[in-house]
Design an enzyme around this catalytic site. Structure first.
Site, PDB file in Angstrom:
ATOM      1  N   HIS A   1       0.743  -5.626   2.409  1.00 50.05           N
ATOM      2  CA  HIS A   1       1.474  -4.850   3.422  1.00 50.05           C
ATOM      3  C   HIS A   1       2.943  -5.271   3.477  1.00 50.05           C
ATOM      4  O   HIS A   1       3.311  -6.326   2.953  1.00 50.05           O
ATOM      5  CB  HIS A   1       0.807  -5.066   4.781  1.00 50.05           C
ATOM      6  CG  HIS A   1      -0.639  -4.687   4.765  1.00 50.05           C
ATOM      7  ND1 HIS A   1      -1.111  -3.464   5.168  1.00 50.05           N
ATOM      8  CD2 HIS A   1      -1.729  -5.387   4.337  1.00 50.05           C
ATOM      9  CE1 HIS A   1      -2.420  -3.425   4.997  1.00 50.05           C
ATOM     10  NE2 HIS A   1      -2.834  -4.564   4.495  1.00 50.05           N
TER      11      HIS A   1
ATOM     12  N   ARG B   1      -5.964   0.843   3.890  1.00 50.44           N
ATOM     13  CA  ARG B   1      -4.788   1.375   3.200  1.00 50.44           C
ATOM     14  C   ARG B   1      -4.433   0.514   1.966  1.00 50.44           C
ATOM     15  O   ARG B   1      -3.979   1.030   0.945  1.00 50.44           O
ATOM     16  CB  ARG B   1      -3.603   1.520   4.142  1.00 50.44           C
ATOM     17  CG  ARG B   1      -3.143   0.279   4.885  1.00 50.44           C
ATOM     18  CD  ARG B   1      -2.145   0.659   5.967  1.00 50.44           C
ATOM     19  NE  ARG B   1      -1.472  -0.422   6.652  1.00 50.44           N
ATOM     20  CZ  ARG B   1      -1.909  -1.009   7.763  1.00 50.44           C
ATOM     21  NH1 ARG B   1      -3.089  -0.646   8.284  1.00 50.44           N
ATOM     22  NH2 ARG B   1      -1.215  -1.975   8.361  1.00 50.44           N
TER      23      ARG B   1
ATOM     24  N   HIS C   1       0.844  -1.211   0.000  1.00 49.91           N
ATOM     25  CA  HIS C   1       0.000   0.000   0.000  1.00 49.91           C
ATOM     26  C   HIS C   1       0.878   1.260   0.000  1.00 49.91           C
ATOM     27  O   HIS C   1       2.061   1.229   0.392  1.00 49.91           O
ATOM     28  CB  HIS C   1      -0.895   0.013   1.246  1.00 49.91           C
ATOM     29  CG  HIS C   1      -0.133  -0.001   2.533  1.00 49.91           C
ATOM     30  ND1 HIS C   1       0.449   1.128   3.085  1.00 49.91           N
ATOM     31  CD2 HIS C   1       0.202  -1.006   3.362  1.00 49.91           C
ATOM     32  CE1 HIS C   1       1.070   0.807   4.193  1.00 49.91           C
ATOM     33  NE2 HIS C   1       0.948  -0.487   4.385  1.00 49.91           N
TER      34      HIS C   1
ATOM     35  N   GLU D   1      -1.585  -6.990   7.211  1.00 50.56           N
ATOM     36  CA  GLU D   1      -0.253  -6.748   7.769  1.00 50.56           C
ATOM     37  C   GLU D   1      -0.030  -7.667   8.983  1.00 50.56           C
ATOM     38  O   GLU D   1      -0.997  -8.190   9.566  1.00 50.56           O
ATOM     39  CB  GLU D   1      -0.158  -5.267   8.188  1.00 50.56           C
ATOM     40  CG  GLU D   1       1.155  -4.873   8.846  1.00 50.56           C
ATOM     41  CD  GLU D   1       2.363  -5.167   7.978  1.00 50.56           C
ATOM     42  OE1 GLU D   1       2.888  -4.235   7.373  1.00 50.56           O
ATOM     43  OE2 GLU D   1       2.773  -6.346   7.915  1.00 50.56           O
TER      44      GLU D   1
HETATM   45  O1  LIG Z   1       2.684  -2.252  10.433  1.00 54.75           O
HETATM   46  C1  LIG Z   1       3.540  -1.386  10.323  1.00 54.75           C
HETATM   47  O2  LIG Z   1       4.011  -0.687  11.221  1.00 54.75           O
HETATM   48  C2  LIG Z   1       4.169  -1.182   8.955  1.00 54.75           C
HETATM   49  O3  LIG Z   1       3.252  -1.362   7.964  1.00 54.75           O
HETATM   50  C3  LIG Z   1       5.296  -2.174   8.792  1.00 54.75           C
HETATM   51  O4  LIG Z   1       6.184  -1.785   9.705  1.00 54.75           O
HETATM   52  P1  LIG Z   1       7.648  -2.395   9.751  1.00 54.75           P
HETATM   53  O5  LIG Z   1       8.292  -2.085   8.417  1.00 54.75           O
HETATM   54  O6  LIG Z   1       8.252  -1.671  10.911  1.00 54.75           O
HETATM   55  O7  LIG Z   1       7.483  -3.875   9.975  1.00 54.75           O
END
Ligand SMILES: O=C(O)[C@H](O)COP(=O)(O)O
Length: 248
Positions: free
Chosen positions: A184, A63, A12, A90
């Site tokens: 994600h 998102r 996203h 995610e």
């Molecule tokens: O969920 C989150 O914070 C981001 O989409 C991914 O975060 P990260 O790159 O810190 O895993």
């Protein structure tokens, strides 16, 4: 002649909590204006390079859904069928959801920060069901019942995503269709790990940029016959570096 199929993966566009450098996980935050621009640009890249999805898969988070809608509008492919699943969500970030990445790193130290963020099998602490950023009671996950995640490590994401890959996505690819998955950072890292056979240790080095599509050509055993190719390599390299630097 063995057929190949095209798989396009798209994280996203920038979200409001990406911009604020907050752990997001399953919290359903929207895109920023920059994220909306990234999503439309992703669709333009697909159109310019004549990569025309026949079906799109998204998570249940806005998102990703908004990114898919904006990209398909730009690619003039809004009419294709769409399927959505929690299995593409995610990674659930547990008690870190809503916390600032730099503050978590400051408070718990680099080692613990990286263990929670990038280790394969160590989840962050679980999120309490009465926490304001918990998804407990969210209608879209009602069917999960007590299986609703309260935290996840990347291994947990692989475990809940790969059955969906085989049951829902592979049959489309096996028909030679071009499949677009809009998801994600960590759910796509889980799928890339599976596709490329990346080790539990080496996957920690992979960071994915927001809003830049990348494509594989797969053979009829669903193995990549090409390296992953970002449709805008410069933007992808800059975006991935920014993700790696988060919390620093
Ligand atoms: O969920 C989150 O914070 C981001 O989409 C991914 O975060 P990260 O790159 O810190 O895993």
């Amino acid at each position: 002649m063995a057929t190949t199929s095209k798989l396009v993966l798209l994280r996203h566009g920038q979200s409001t909590w990406n911009e604020l450098n907050q752990f997001t996980g399953w919290v359903d935050v929207p895109l920023t204006d920059q994220g909306r621009t990234e999503a439309a640009r992703a669709g333009e890249l697909l159109k310019e390079q004549n990569i025309l999805p026949d079906v799109v898969y998204t998570s249940l988070l806005r998102r990703a859904i908004t990114t898919a809608n904006l990209a398909l509008e730009a690619a003039d492919r809004q009419w294709i069928p769409a399927q959505r699943s929690w299995r593409l969500n995610e990674r659930h970030y547990g008690a870190l959801q809503g916390m600032n990445k730099a503050e978590v790193r400051e408070e718990h130290g680099e080692e613990k920060f990286m263990e929670w963020r990038r280790s394969y099998d160590t989840p962050p602490p679980a999120l309490a069901d009465d926490h304001k950023y918990s998804q407990f009671g969210d209608e879209r996950y009602a069917h999960l019942g007590e299986d609703l995640p309260r935290t996840e490590c990347l291994k947990d994401v692989v475990t809940r995503l790969i059955p969906y890959w085989y049951d829902n996505i592979v049959p489309q690819l096996a028909q030679g269709k071009t499949v677009l998955i809009v998801a994600h950072g960590n759910s796509l890292r889980a799928l890339v790990k599976h596709l490329e056979g990346i080790s539990d240790d080496d996957i920690a080095q992979l960071n994915l940029p927001t809003g830049v599509p990348f494509m594989y050509e797969l053979d009829d055993t669903m193995k990549p016959v090409t390296q992953a190719r970002f449709l805008d390599p410069e933007a992808a390299a800059a975006g991935a570096a920014a993700v790696a630097a988060q919390g620093k």
